[in-house]
Design an enzyme around this catalytic site. Structure first.
Site, PDB file in Angstrom:
ATOM      1  N   ASP A 151      -0.370  -7.614   5.775  1.00 27.34           N
ATOM      2  CA  ASP A 151      -1.123  -7.444   4.533  1.00 27.34           C
ATOM      3  C   ASP A 151      -1.986  -8.657   4.191  1.00 27.34           C
ATOM      4  OD1 ASP A 151      -1.904  -6.120   2.198  1.00 27.34           O
ATOM      5  OD2 ASP A 151      -0.265  -6.964   1.028  1.00 27.34           O
ATOM      6  N   CYS A 166       8.232   9.989  -7.133  1.00 29.74           N
ATOM      7  CA  CYS A 166       8.059  10.726  -5.875  1.00 29.74           C
ATOM      8  C   CYS A 166       9.405  11.285  -5.397  1.00 29.74           C
ATOM      9  CB  CYS A 166       7.468   9.816  -4.803  1.00 29.74           C
ATOM     10  SG  CYS A 166       7.259  10.636  -3.191  1.00 29.74           S
TER      11      CYS A 166
END
Length: 310
Positions: A131, A246
């Site tokens: 990242d 989720c």
């Protein structure tokens, strides 16, 4: 050993090192991602993240980022926490920032994996990425069969949900790629879209970073967008709302990585203690944390914004 045996040996070692999963893909041009990236940038949805508009070809072709790259080894590392903040009225810290900055933890593990490959599989050259470079981590993880991109634009795993970090090795070995491709299992579900308090998920699979709480509390360098006042749901650094709702995260198991365990004092902070935090306490609590990225001044800006919502 043949390429398939090499692949399986690498994947077994990755699991031994504590990764949730490991997958391998051939290093090629990400044709399908080009149009999506260009549209997103053209509409300014990257906000002040100007680095997203740089090195576009390197983002799409890892062979330009590390010379000689033939394969991409993608890994997942769990950060789903064992505990939660004790004061229900306290400003909410994103789960990924509870412990030691993941960049260091994940990169150290990738370096261990690389050393193993070099010694036990085949001599090689590779670079580890976490990242912090123009690599489309989620796209490579999808190609490696580790999951699919959900409507909230996060990578989702059938086995593990989405509370994990992604990293990769760009390596000059031509390994047998994983053939497993995971279908999109979002179906008609819109829980992440419906739950986002700032409506940052502007369409399925499209997030406008400028409206995202994570962007506003971490990436935004100036003042927080006043038009979003009253919509932060007490989020002070990052936001997990679209992941919390989720259904696939019902499968998320607590991590067993000691480096991600939070300081007990952090979990005990009351709302009042957050609001009156001085720089000394900030330094003690977040000495090794990703929260250091926003600095004390940035965290105070975020806290002030939350106070103004009350």
């Amino acid at each position: 050993m043949d390429k398939r045996e090499q692949r399986e040996k690498i994947k077994r070692k990755a699991l031994e090192l504590g990764f949730l999963a490991c997958g391998i893909s051939a290093a090629t041009y990400l044709t399908g991602e080009k149009d999506r990236l260009e549209r997103w940038l053209a509409e300014g949805m990257n906000g002040e993240m100007e680095y997203m508009a740089r090195n576009r070809e390197k983002r799409l072709d890892p062979r330009l980022l590390h010379e000689g790259t033939k394969s991409v080894i993608s890994v997942l590392l769990n950060y789903s926490p064992k505990e939660k903040q004790l004061d229900p009225q306290a400003p909410v810290l994103s789960k990924y920032a509870y412990g030691t900055d993941y960049h260091f933890v994940l990169k150290d593990k990738l370096k261990e994996l690389l050393a193993f490959i070099h010694e036990a599989v085949a001599p090689c050259n590779a670079r580890a990425f976490v990242d912090s470079a123009p690599v489309l981590d989620k796209a490579w993880a999808v190609r490696a069969g580790l999951g699919w991109i959900g409507k909230n634009t996060n990578l989702i795993s059938v086995e593990h949900g989405s509370f994990f970090f992604i990293g990769e090795l760009l390596i000059d070995l031509e390994l047998e790629p994983d053939e497993r491709m995971v279908s999109n299992h979002c179906g008609n579900c819109t829980r992440c879209i419906d739950a986002c308090p700032t409506k940052a998920i502007v369409a399925p699979y499209v997030v406008d970073a400028r409206r995202c709480i994570s962007y506003q509390t971490i990436e935004q360098r100036g003042e927080i967008d006043e038009s979003l006042k009253g919509q932060f749901n007490d989020r002070v650094f990052g936001c997990d709302i679209c992941q919390d709702v989720c259904p696939w995260n019902l499968k998320a198991e607590p991590h067993d990585e000691a480096a991600f365990d939070p300081p007990p004092r952090l979990m005990e902070l009351t709302r009042q203690e957050w609001q009156t935090m001085d720089e000394a306490l900030f330094s003690r609590l977040f000495r090794k944390s990703a929260v250091k990225r926003t600095k004390y001044s940035g965290l105070m800006r975020n806290l002030k914004f939350l106070e103004s919502e009350d």
